[in-house]
Design a protein around this motif. Structure first.
Motif, PDB file in Angstrom:
ATOM      1  N   TRP A 176       0.897  -1.159   0.000  1.00  0.00           N
ATOM      2  CA  TRP A 176       0.000   0.000   0.000  1.00  0.00           C
ATOM      3  C   TRP A 176       0.933   1.204   0.000  1.00  0.00           C
ATOM      4  O   TRP A 176       1.677   1.426   0.954  1.00  0.00           O
ATOM      5  N   ILE A 177       0.912   1.975  -1.074  1.00  0.00           N
ATOM      6  CA  ILE A 177       2.016   2.907  -1.303  1.00  0.00           C
ATOM      7  C   ILE A 177       1.504   4.245  -1.822  1.00  0.00           C
ATOM      8  O   ILE A 177       0.506   4.299  -2.549  1.00  0.00           O
ATOM      9  N   GLY A 178       2.191   5.309  -1.452  1.00  0.00           N
ATOM     10  CA  GLY A 178       1.863   6.637  -1.945  1.00  0.00           C
ATOM     11  C   GLY A 178       2.461   6.871  -3.318  1.00  0.00           C
ATOM     12  O   GLY A 178       3.490   6.282  -3.678  1.00  0.00           O
ATOM     13  N   GLY A 179       1.841   7.753  -4.079  1.00  0.00           N
ATOM     14  CA  GLY A 179       2.273   7.999  -5.446  1.00  0.00           C
ATOM     15  C   GLY A 179       3.716   8.464  -5.555  1.00  0.00           C
ATOM     16  O   GLY A 179       4.416   8.140  -6.520  1.00  0.00           O
ATOM     17  N   ARG A 180       4.196   9.215  -4.581  1.00  0.00           N
ATOM     18  CA  ARG A 180       5.557   9.749  -4.669  1.00  0.00           C
ATOM     19  C   ARG A 180       6.619   8.669  -4.515  1.00  0.00           C
ATOM     20  O   ARG A 180       7.783   8.884  -4.877  1.00  0.00           O
ATOM     21  N   ASP A 181       6.255   7.509  -3.976  1.00  0.00           N
ATOM     22  CA  ASP A 181       7.217   6.415  -3.805  1.00  0.00           C
ATOM     23  C   ASP A 181       7.160   5.395  -4.938  1.00  0.00           C
ATOM     24  O   ASP A 181       8.026   4.526  -5.034  1.00  0.00           O
ATOM     25  N   LEU A 182       6.156   5.500  -5.785  1.00  0.00           N
ATOM     26  CA  LEU A 182       5.936   4.477  -6.806  1.00  0.00           C
ATOM     27  C   LEU A 182       7.138   4.284  -7.730  1.00  0.00           C
ATOM     28  O   LEU A 182       7.612   3.162  -7.928  1.00  0.00           O
ATOM     29  N   GLU A 183       7.628   5.364  -8.288  1.00  0.00           N
ATOM     30  CA  GLU A 183       8.682   5.262  -9.302  1.00  0.00           C
ATOM     31  C   GLU A 183       9.934   4.606  -8.741  1.00  0.00           C
ATOM     32  O   GLU A 183      10.538   3.738  -9.385  1.00  0.00           O
ATOM     33  N   ALA A 184      10.322   5.004  -7.530  1.00  0.00           N
ATOM     34  CA  ALA A 184      11.531   4.439  -6.927  1.00  0.00           C
ATOM     35  C   ALA A 184      11.380   2.940  -6.682  1.00  0.00           C
ATOM     36  O   ALA A 184      12.304   2.159  -6.933  1.00  0.00           O
ATOM     37  N   VAL A 185      10.219   2.521  -6.206  1.00  0.00           N
ATOM     38  CA  VAL A 185       9.996   1.101  -5.922  1.00  0.00           C
ATOM     39  C   VAL A 185       9.952   0.290  -7.209  1.00  0.00           C
ATOM     40  O   VAL A 185      10.504  -0.821  -7.285  1.00  0.00           O
ATOM     41  N   GLN A 186       9.347   0.826  -8.242  1.00  0.00           N
ATOM     42  CA  GLN A 186       9.247   0.093  -9.501  1.00  0.00           C
ATOM     43  C   GLN A 186      10.601  -0.124 -10.170  1.00  0.00           C
ATOM     44  O   GLN A 186      10.733  -0.978 -11.051  1.00  0.00           O
ATOM     45  N   LYS A 187      11.624   0.620  -9.740  1.00  0.00           N
ATOM     46  CA  LYS A 187      12.980   0.441 -10.279  1.00  0.00           C
ATOM     47  C   LYS A 187      13.707  -0.725  -9.623  1.00  0.00           C
ATOM     48  O   LYS A 187      14.784  -1.125 -10.075  1.00  0.00           O
ATOM     49  N   ILE A 188      13.151  -1.251  -8.540  1.00  0.00           N
ATOM     50  CA  ILE A 188      13.772  -2.393  -7.860  1.00  0.00           C
ATOM     51  C   ILE A 188      13.417  -3.649  -8.640  1.00  0.00           C
ATOM     52  O   ILE A 188      12.273  -4.117  -8.625  1.00  0.00           O
ATOM     53  N   LYS A 189      14.398  -4.203  -9.329  1.00  0.00           N
ATOM     54  CA  LYS A 189      14.143  -5.243 -10.325  1.00  0.00           C
ATOM     55  C   LYS A 189      14.090  -6.660  -9.759  1.00  0.00           C
ATOM     56  O   LYS A 189      14.004  -7.628 -10.514  1.00  0.00           O
ATOM     57  N   LEU A 190      14.138  -6.794  -8.435  1.00  0.00           N
ATOM     58  CA  LEU A 190      13.965  -8.115  -7.839  1.00  0.00           C
ATOM     59  C   LEU A 190      12.543  -8.624  -8.053  1.00  0.00           C
ATOM     60  O   LEU A 190      12.273  -9.823  -7.947  1.00  0.00           O
ATOM     61  N   TRP A 191      11.650  -7.699  -8.358  1.00  0.00           N
ATOM     62  CA  TRP A 191      10.235  -8.024  -8.487  1.00  0.00           C
ATOM     63  C   TRP A 191       9.710  -7.589  -9.849  1.00  0.00           C
ATOM     64  O   TRP A 191      10.119  -6.561 -10.378  1.00  0.00           O
ATOM     65  N   TRP A 193       6.838  -6.002 -11.429  1.00  0.00           N
ATOM     66  CA  TRP A 193       5.742  -5.187 -10.926  1.00  0.00           C
ATOM     67  C   TRP A 193       4.567  -5.152 -11.887  1.00  0.00           C
ATOM     68  O   TRP A 193       4.745  -4.971 -13.091  1.00  0.00           O
ATOM     69  N   GLN A 194       3.381  -5.312 -11.357  1.00  0.00           N
ATOM     70  CA  GLN A 194       2.169  -5.123 -12.130  1.00  0.00           C
ATOM     71  C   GLN A 194       1.806  -3.643 -12.140  1.00  0.00           C
ATOM     72  O   GLN A 194       2.406  -2.842 -11.429  1.00  0.00           O
ATOM     73  N   GLU A 195       0.813  -3.307 -12.943  1.00  0.00           N
ATOM     74  CA  GLU A 195       0.350  -1.923 -12.965  1.00  0.00           C
ATOM     75  C   GLU A 195      -0.225  -1.565 -11.590  1.00  0.00           C
ATOM     76  O   GLU A 195      -1.019  -2.326 -11.028  1.00  0.00           O
ATOM     77  N   PRO A 196       0.183  -0.436 -11.006  1.00  0.00           N
ATOM     78  CA  PRO A 196      -0.376  -0.050  -9.707  1.00  0.00           C
ATOM     79  C   PRO A 196      -1.881   0.188  -9.802  1.00  0.00           C
ATOM     80  O   PRO A 196      -2.377   0.676 -10.814  1.00  0.00           O
ATOM     81  N   VAL A 197      -2.579  -0.193  -8.743  1.00  0.00           N
ATOM     82  CA  VAL A 197      -4.035  -0.052  -8.703  1.00  0.00           C
ATOM     83  C   VAL A 197      -4.378   1.106  -7.770  1.00  0.00           C
ATOM     84  O   VAL A 197      -4.023   1.087  -6.584  1.00  0.00           O
ATOM     85  N   LEU A 198      -5.032   2.109  -8.305  1.00  0.00           N
ATOM     86  CA  LEU A 198      -5.427   3.262  -7.490  1.00  0.00           C
ATOM     87  C   LEU A 198      -6.508   2.843  -6.500  1.00  0.00           C
ATOM     88  O   LEU A 198      -7.504   2.224  -6.871  1.00  0.00           O
ATOM     89  N   ILE A 199      -6.297   3.164  -5.239  1.00  0.00           N
ATOM     90  CA  ILE A 199      -7.280   2.855  -4.213  1.00  0.00           C
ATOM     91  C   ILE A 199      -8.455   3.829  -4.347  1.00  0.00           C
ATOM     92  O   ILE A 199      -8.241   5.043  -4.439  1.00  0.00           O
ATOM     93  N   PRO A 200      -9.678   3.319  -4.377  1.00  0.00           N
ATOM     94  CA  PRO A 200     -10.842   4.219  -4.517  1.00  0.00           C
ATOM     95  C   PRO A 200     -10.863   5.295  -3.437  1.00  0.00           C
ATOM     96  O   PRO A 200     -10.387   5.097  -2.314  1.00  0.00           O
ATOM     97  N   GLN A 204      -3.698   9.700  -4.365  1.00  0.00           N
ATOM     98  CA  GLN A 204      -2.303   9.312  -4.557  1.00  0.00           C
ATOM     99  C   GLN A 204      -1.926   8.057  -3.774  1.00  0.00           C
ATOM    100  O   GLN A 204      -0.776   7.889  -3.408  1.00  0.00           O
ATOM    101  N   ARG A 205      -2.890   7.184  -3.500  1.00  0.00           N
ATOM    102  CA  ARG A 205      -2.569   5.941  -2.792  1.00  0.00           C
ATOM    103  C   ARG A 205      -2.890   4.758  -3.685  1.00  0.00           C
ATOM    104  O   ARG A 205      -3.976   4.679  -4.260  1.00  0.00           O
ATOM    105  N   TYR A 206      -1.943   3.835  -3.736  1.00  0.00           N
ATOM    106  CA  TYR A 206      -2.042   2.717  -4.653  1.00  0.00           C
ATOM    107  C   TYR A 206      -1.750   1.400  -3.940  1.00  0.00           C
ATOM    108  O   TYR A 206      -1.139   1.383  -2.876  1.00  0.00           O
ATOM    109  N   ILE A 207      -2.179   0.308  -4.585  1.00  0.00           N
ATOM    110  CA  ILE A 207      -1.709  -1.020  -4.215  1.00  0.00           C
ATOM    111  C   ILE A 207      -0.812  -1.483  -5.349  1.00  0.00           C
ATOM    112  O   ILE A 207      -1.209  -1.506  -6.519  1.00  0.00           O
ATOM    113  N   LEU A 208       0.418  -1.826  -4.993  1.00  0.00           N
ATOM    114  CA  LEU A 208       1.407  -2.253  -5.974  1.00  0.00           C
ATOM    115  C   LEU A 208       1.780  -3.701  -5.679  1.00  0.00           C
ATOM    116  O   LEU A 208       2.246  -4.010  -4.584  1.00  0.00           O
TER     117      LEU A 208
END
Length: 218
Positions: A176-191, A193-200, A204-208
């Motif tokens: 459960w992640i804020g939009g400002r952290d998304l890009e940095a986390v998606q660069k971690i290639k151990l995983w 990543w699916q498309e982030p899902v915006l929480i209703p 700026q809050r997503y499930i990644l």
């Protein structure tokens, strides 16, 4: 005079809120939510488990946002570890949504861990274990894991490296992640990543969700 702690939220109120997040719940699941909120409010008076005090806001921010993750995490009966569970989010609402999950709640704070054990006992949650520990100190004793999730992890990089490590070897991770952290986390290639899902009802809050890249390659 009845206080908010004593009076549970109405079933219609809970169902209406869940419906705004496209979440279906039966009568027993609604009852568990009612009881959980009451326990949380009662303990919160002494332990300050959550800064959110209003029962309706607790329902939306904690329960609905947590249970919404059940639609994004592809596991119904597997082993799920909630890291830094705090007062039990998202782990316990996910367990309410998916009763057949085997749940491990990891929390380093002793008082919060005691609260989690009380909730699990009071709600009669089967296959639910509370570990009072820093996640970094855990390994084979919680493996194998289908998914590791967290809504309150402080630093993403060491957490994701730990979850990917051979002694833990989680198949997937959900944040459960804020939009400002998304890009940095998606660069971690151990995983992978699916498309982030915006929480209703959030801006700026997503499930990644990510799958273990090594296992996917294998």
């Amino acid at each position: 005079m009845t206080t908010d702690v004593e009076k549970p939220l109405a079933e219609d109120t809970i169902r209406r809120a869940l419906g705004e997040f496209q979440i279906d719940a039966d009568a027993y699941q609604v009852l568990l939510i009612q009881r959980y909120i009451q326990i949380l409010l009662r303990w919160n008076e002494k332990l300050n488990l959550t800064a959110i005090r209003d029962p309706l806001e607790i329902l939306y921010r904690h329960f609905c946002e947590s249970m919404f993750g059940a639609s994004a995490i592809p596991v119904d009966k597997g082993r799920l570890a909630d890291i830094g569970s705090g007062p039990g989010f998202p782990g316990i609402p996910l367990k309410i949504a998916r009763p057949e999950l085997e749940l491990i709640l990891v929390e380093s704070n002793i008082k919060k861990g005691t609260f989690l054990a009380e909730v699990a006992r009071d709600l009669e949650l089967t296959n639910t274990r509370v570990l009072i520990s820093r996640y970094e100190e855990l390994g084979e004793e919680i493996a194998p894991l289908d998914y590791v999730c967290s809504r309150a992890v402080g630093e993403f990089s060491p957490f994701l490296e730990w979850a990917h490590s051979p002694q833990v070897g989680a198949q997937g991770v959900a944040l459960w992640i804020g939009g400002r952290d998304l890009e940095a986390v998606q660069k971690i290639k151990l995983w992978e990543w699916q498309e982030p899902v915006l929480i209703p009802k959030s801006l700026q809050r997503y499930i990644l969700v990510g799958k273990n890249a090594k296992m996917s390659a294998g």
